[in-house]
Design an enzyme around this catalytic site. Structure first.
Site, PDB file in Angstrom:
ATOM      1  N   ASP A 238     -23.067 143.645  19.842  1.00 53.45           N
ATOM      2  CA  ASP A 238     -23.162 143.773  21.299  1.00 53.45           C
ATOM      3  C   ASP A 238     -21.965 144.608  21.729  1.00 53.45           C
ATOM      4  O   ASP A 238     -21.149 145.015  20.877  1.00 53.45           O
ATOM      5  CB  ASP A 238     -23.152 142.384  21.968  1.00 53.45           C
ATOM      6  CG  ASP A 238     -23.890 142.403  23.312  1.00 53.45           C
ATOM      7  OD1 ASP A 238     -23.547 143.242  24.166  1.00 53.45           O
ATOM      8  OD2 ASP A 238     -24.811 141.590  23.511  1.00 53.45           O
TER       9      ASP A 238
ATOM     10  N   HIS B  33     -26.243 147.565  25.220  1.00 56.93           N
ATOM     11  CA  HIS B  33     -25.250 146.652  24.628  1.00 56.93           C
ATOM     12  C   HIS B  33     -24.577 147.288  23.402  1.00 56.93           C
ATOM     13  O   HIS B  33     -24.358 146.614  22.403  1.00 56.93           O
ATOM     14  CB  HIS B  33     -25.924 145.327  24.250  1.00 56.93           C
ATOM     15  CG  HIS B  33     -26.365 144.527  25.444  1.00 56.93           C
ATOM     16  ND1 HIS B  33     -25.568 143.598  26.052  1.00 56.93           N
ATOM     17  CD2 HIS B  33     -27.524 144.549  26.162  1.00 56.93           C
ATOM     18  CE1 HIS B  33     -26.213 143.061  27.083  1.00 56.93           C
ATOM     19  NE2 HIS B  33     -27.406 143.627  27.182  1.00 56.93           N
TER      20      HIS B  33
ATOM     21  N   GLU C 136     -31.909 144.651  28.904  1.00 54.72           N
ATOM     22  CA  GLU C 136     -30.933 145.125  29.889  1.00 54.72           C
ATOM     23  C   GLU C 136     -30.505 146.576  29.665  1.00 54.72           C
ATOM     24  O   GLU C 136     -29.337 146.859  29.388  1.00 54.72           O
ATOM     25  CB  GLU C 136     -29.714 144.210  29.869  1.00 54.72           C
ATOM     26  CG  GLU C 136     -30.075 142.788  30.266  1.00 54.72           C
ATOM     27  CD  GLU C 136     -28.852 141.882  30.415  1.00 54.72           C
ATOM     28  OE1 GLU C 136     -28.724 141.275  31.479  1.00 54.72           O
ATOM     29  OE2 GLU C 136     -28.042 141.806  29.465  1.00 54.72           O
TER      30      GLU C 136
HETATM   31  C1  ACM Z   1     -30.382 138.412  27.748  1.00 52.96           C
HETATM   32  O1  ACM Z   1     -29.964 137.326  28.197  1.00 52.96           O
HETATM   33  N1  ACM Z   1     -29.944 139.544  28.253  1.00 52.96           N
HETATM   34  C2  ACM Z   1     -31.345 138.454  26.666  1.00 52.96           C
END
Ligand code: ACM
Ligand code: ZN
Length: 497
Positions: free
Chosen positions: A155, A233, A295
């Site tokens: 991440d 991420h 995201e």
């Molecule tokens: C997440 O909580 N963005 C998968």
């Protein structure tokens, strides 16, 4: 006739446990599907301390992970179709022994889980946890019959798995300036590029350590599901390999949360992830592989000549279509390797979920029920199963990310609402709780956020639905000494013990 008499005898000797006052099932969590006393044919009480013989019978009695456990004064017979079933019989026996010692009542238990995916997610990017700590977590999961550890290995704040072809991912991307004395602030994350005299925070798992973890987990019937996040991420990866970023993106500043997308216009980016996934697939030979996909903000792609050129070249109508095209290539690679694939629920909106790509639903469960009309689904909706949320009044709890998900709330989650089609019902593989570790710097804190809420998850996953909360509460109270014996931290029930 003979069979009929035998059946009558079995029925006469089997008495629902409740009739005897004591309920051995409550000492086992998750509670077995069926527990009945066996009246001893000889009329003998089970003598305390008598060693019994242990026998195993291979039997298709109880499905893939199920078992039958029969305890009499003379012996213990475990019937099972798989090694997992045998293991779960042992776990149940172990829990019974914790209460009864060797003075076990004569019992027959028939048991099998309702859901195949009984999972826990752990984010080791925000904060890093040692191999020993992960093993302890896996052992605790296995003890309570959870069987998937979703390992969030990469991440923005740190890359945690050694990749031989790209050593800078861990030389650079696994370390950041130590700010553990301050409250978490993603915007203040600094991954230093040069020689750095300040103290660094982080760590990573070598490939040898990963193999060791996989082995340890497999012995306990836990599958570790590795996640490699993409295309968002990706700050840590871009710090290690700036060429992964869109041109014009000043990664140390612009690559922080919200703008941490790799450039999906360059073929080299796709190749990078394929190389990484090849090594990951090798390290986790029996696991589904999670490819992230959540995201993603597209502005840097719209500003990037490479991304715009790809959209034009492939006639992609917008940046959503560009994301789908990138993920499609990654998925195609893994499908060729015949791997099961998992991705966050954005994959469903991109039209890529199907029989081989499981949708992991972190937002509204309704999205999952629609996705389940097409392919496999794992439900971990944030409203019930995000264990990074507060479980008590914020003022009296350690700092958490927000929200409020107490034990009672977790136990209202029903994975199978009425009106679900038969197809959708079959496609729901299971449920999992997610532990994002922004505010959890130690395993002790992780365990505090996990227990007792994990017991609600475990019970729902085993039975396919929440049952009686008061009974669960009582069962949890009975488990607390076991957690203590396992040296596993937990939040006291009702905030007190
Ligand atoms: C997440 O909580 N963005 C998968
Ligand atoms: Zn780009």
């Amino acid at each position: 006739m003979k069979t009929f008499s035998a059946l009558c005898l079995v029925l006469a000797l089997s008495v629902p446990a409740m009739l005897f006052g004591d309920e051995p099932g409550k000492y086992i969590l998750p509670e077995p599907q069926k527990v009945e006393f066996i009246a001893e044919a000889s009329g003998k009480a089970t003598p305390a301390g008598t060693p019994r013989t242990l026998r195993f019978v291979e039997d298709k009695c109880c499905g893939d992970e199920g078992y039958r456990l029969e305890i009499t004064a003379e012996d213990i017979v475990i019937s099972h179709a798989t090694e997992a079933g045998k293991f779960y019989a042992f776990m149940s026996l172990h829990q019974l022994r914790r209460h009864y010692g060797e003075a076990l009542p004569a019992l027959r238990i028939e048991d099998a889980p309702a859901l195949r995916w009984r999972g826990l997610h752990l984010d080791v990017s925000r904060h890093f946890f040692s191999v020993g700590e992960i093993k302890k977590l896996i052992a605790t999961m296995a003890f309570y019959k959870l069987n998937r550890l979703h390992f969030h290995l990469t991440d923005g704040p740190g890359w945690r798995i050694e990749i031989k072809k790209y050593p800078r991912l861990t030389q650079v991307g696994a370390w950041r300036v130590d700010k553990t004395d301050q409250a978490w602030n993603w915007r203040a994350t600094e991954i230093p590029l040069g020689e750095e005299s300040r103290k660094l925070y982080g760590g990573f798992y070598t490939q040898e350590e990963i193999r060791e973890l996989v082995r340890f987990a497999e012995e306990r019937h836990v599958t570790i599901v590795p996640e490699i996040e993409m295309p968002g991420h990706s700050f840590a990866a871009m710090m290690a390999y700036p060429e992964l970023a869109c041109s014009g993106n000043n990664v140390p500043v612009d690559g922080l949360r919200g703008k941490d997308m790799v450039c999906v216009g360059k073929a080299a980016t796709t190749q990078f992830f394929i190389d990484v996934l090849s090594e990951v697939a090798d390290l986790f030979p029996h696991s589904p592989i999670h490819v992230g996909g959540d995201e993603v903000w597209h502005q840097c792609w719209l500003d990037c000549p490479d991304c715009r050129a790809r959209m034009k070249r492939e006639n992609l109508k917008d940046s959503e279509a560009l994301q789908t095209a990138f993920m499609r290539d990654i998925i195609a690679f893994l499908k060729k390797q015949k791997r099961e694939i998992v991705a966050w629920d954005e994959i469903f909106e991109g039209g890529l979920s199907d029989a081989q790509v499981a949708t992991m639903v972190w937002r509204a469960p309704e999205l999952g029920y629609r996705a389940a009309e097409q392919g496999p689904v794992v439900l971990c909706p944030g409203e019930w199963l995000y264990f990074d949320m507060y479980q008590g009044k914020p003022g009296s709890e350690p700092l958490a990310i927000g929200g409020f998900i107490p034990l009672e709330k977790v136990y209202t989650f029903n994975p199978f609402p009425p009106n679900l089609s038969e197809k959708a019902r079959k496609n729901i593989l299971g449920i999992q709780a997610n532990l994002w570790t922004e505010y959890m710097t130690t395993m002790e804190h992780v365990e505090y956020m996990l227990f007792p809420r994990a017991f609600a998850l475990i019970d729902i996953a085993w039975h396919g639905k929440p049952r009686d909360f008061n009974r669960l509460h009582e069962q949890i109270r009975l488990q607390l000494p076991t957690l203590k014996a396992l040296k596993c931290n937990f939040r006291p029930l009702d905030g007190k013990e």
